[in-house]
Design an enzyme around this catalytic site. Sequence first.
Site, mmCIF file in Angstrom:
data_model
loop_
_atom_site.group_PDB
_atom_site.id
_atom_site.type_symbol
_atom_site.label_atom_id
_atom_site.label_comp_id
_atom_site.label_asym_id
_atom_site.label_seq_id
_atom_site.Cartn_x
_atom_site.Cartn_y
_atom_site.Cartn_z
ATOM 1 N N ASN A 9 0.874 -1.174 0.000
ATOM 2 C CA ASN A 9 0.000 0.000 0.000
ATOM 3 C C ASN A 9 0.913 1.225 0.000
ATOM 4 O O ASN A 9 1.517 1.551 1.016
ATOM 5 C CB ASN A 9 -0.892 -0.029 1.247
ATOM 6 C CG ASN A 9 -1.723 1.237 1.395
ATOM 7 O OD1 ASN A 9 -1.755 2.078 0.496
ATOM 8 N ND2 ASN A 9 -2.388 1.373 2.534
ATOM 9 N N LYS A 11 0.154 4.246 -0.193
ATOM 10 C CA LYS A 11 -0.467 5.423 0.446
ATOM 11 C C LYS A 11 -0.251 6.668 -0.431
ATOM 12 O O LYS A 11 -0.186 6.527 -1.647
ATOM 13 C CB LYS A 11 0.063 5.590 1.871
ATOM 14 C CG LYS A 11 -0.105 4.285 2.675
ATOM 15 C CD LYS A 11 0.088 4.445 4.161
ATOM 16 C CE LYS A 11 -0.136 3.102 4.851
ATOM 17 N NZ LYS A 11 -0.041 3.189 6.303
ATOM 18 N N HIS A 95 -9.461 1.101 4.841
ATOM 19 C CA HIS A 95 -8.196 1.280 5.559
ATOM 20 C C HIS A 95 -8.432 2.194 6.770
ATOM 21 O O HIS A 95 -9.229 3.136 6.703
ATOM 22 C CB HIS A 95 -7.139 1.879 4.631
ATOM 23 C CG HIS A 95 -5.768 1.818 5.220
ATOM 24 N ND1 HIS A 95 -5.322 2.745 6.138
ATOM 25 C CD2 HIS A 95 -4.775 0.923 5.064
ATOM 26 C CE1 HIS A 95 -4.089 2.421 6.507
ATOM 27 N NE2 HIS A 95 -3.732 1.319 5.875
ATOM 28 N N GLU A 97 -6.785 4.539 7.929
ATOM 29 C CA GLU A 97 -6.558 5.965 7.678
ATOM 30 C C GLU A 97 -7.789 6.599 7.041
ATOM 31 O O GLU A 97 -8.078 7.778 7.265
ATOM 32 C CB GLU A 97 -5.299 6.154 6.810
ATOM 33 C CG GLU A 97 -4.039 5.904 7.634
ATOM 34 C CD GLU A 97 -2.863 5.354 6.861
ATOM 35 O OE1 GLU A 97 -2.842 5.448 5.617
ATOM 36 O OE2 GLU A 97 -1.945 4.799 7.511
ATOM 37 N N GLU A 167 -5.350 -5.021 10.438
ATOM 38 C CA GLU A 167 -4.361 -3.967 10.668
ATOM 39 C C GLU A 167 -4.666 -3.263 11.990
ATOM 40 O O GLU A 167 -5.485 -2.329 12.022
ATOM 41 C CB GLU A 167 -4.397 -2.946 9.529
ATOM 42 C CG GLU A 167 -4.044 -3.518 8.168
ATOM 43 C CD GLU A 167 -3.407 -2.461 7.268
ATOM 44 O OE1 GLU A 167 -2.336 -2.743 6.722
ATOM 45 O OE2 GLU A 167 -3.957 -1.354 7.127
ATOM 46 N N GLY A 173 2.634 2.249 10.852
ATOM 47 C CA GLY A 173 3.567 3.358 10.738
ATOM 48 C C GLY A 173 4.281 3.699 12.023
ATOM 49 O O GLY A 173 4.947 4.726 12.115
ATOM 50 N N SER A 213 3.524 -2.152 10.297
ATOM 51 C CA SER A 213 4.972 -2.220 10.507
ATOM 52 C C SER A 213 5.574 -3.575 10.132
ATOM 53 O O SER A 213 6.477 -4.069 10.813
ATOM 54 C CB SER A 213 5.328 -1.845 11.952
ATOM 55 O OG SER A 213 4.952 -0.504 12.223
HETATM 56 P P1 13P Z 1 3.146 0.389 7.675
HETATM 57 O O1 13P Z 1 3.662 -0.903 7.076
HETATM 58 O O2 13P Z 1 3.864 1.597 7.191
HETATM 59 O O3 13P Z 1 3.019 0.292 9.154
HETATM 60 O O4 13P Z 1 1.638 0.561 7.102
HETATM 61 C C1 13P Z 1 0.763 -0.500 7.217
HETATM 62 C C2 13P Z 1 -0.461 -0.178 6.450
HETATM 63 O O5 13P Z 1 -1.233 0.676 6.826
HETATM 64 C C3 13P Z 1 -0.699 -0.915 5.193
HETATM 65 O O6 13P Z 1 -1.971 -0.673 4.702
#
Ligand code: 13P
Length: 251
Positions: A9, A11, A95, A97, A167, A173, A213
């Site tokens: 992803n 982002k 997601h 976010e 997740e 992150g 992560s």
């Molecule tokens: P990170 O791997 O940067 O923690 O992000 C995970 C994520 O949100 C994947 O969709």
Amino acid sequence: MRKPFMAGNWKMNLSVEEGVSLALGIKDAVGDYDAVDVAVAPVSVVLPAVAQALKGSRIIVGAQNIHWEQKGAFTGEVSAEILASAGASMVIIGHSERRQFFGETNETVQKKLLAAHRAGLHPIVCVGEQLSERESGRTQAVVRGHVQGAFAAVDRALALKTTVAYEPVWAIGTGVTATPDQAQEVHAFIRTLLADLYDDDLAQTVRIQYGGSVKPDNVKGLMQQPDIDGALVGGASLKVDSFAAIVKFNG
Ligand code: 13P
């Protein structure tokens, strides 16, 4: 039985040029590695160029969000059908976010899941609790709400063509990964939810990714767990070396 599935992803990162360059690097590194299904999800305006760069390869290209309607007066939105016409065959839905910053709810996730299937996109539906929810013992209640909300209107045939990503928000992150045991516990729980909604057979067939992560040095421990079938990777998917190492977790 369940083929591992690693998805990057991206982002809101990478220009068209950077995205194409990363895609070509990933194709070089893992394009012939068929032990694992591999996907990348660029920003939607970058997606057509990435899809073109990966044309003819095994690497799946997906979007990070869709609107649930097919077309119409929804300024700034992109539908599943339009993304499919631009080269997408997959989409990430719900997601954290989007839930956190853009008002995504279980209801919109449900509509988007149906819209993805309507357009023939393979959805990855994200579920997962926030830190405060875990600390107050509500992890299962939150995950149950996310799973039941997402799948409420999805029939068995379409559910079979869906991937779930667990997740935990506190692991995204932050560099703090869930331990393999913590992740396994929730993955197993998600399978019981799917078995209740559908049946055991379906629950054993649907792939459940872990996200939060994931790095080359922790992916193996996660993948050793019986109910973890892959990873949804953020930061570590933005570099060829780290993403390729995650895809080739088995050596
Ligand atoms: P990170 O791997 O940067 O923690 O992000 C995970 C994520 O949100 C994947 O969709």
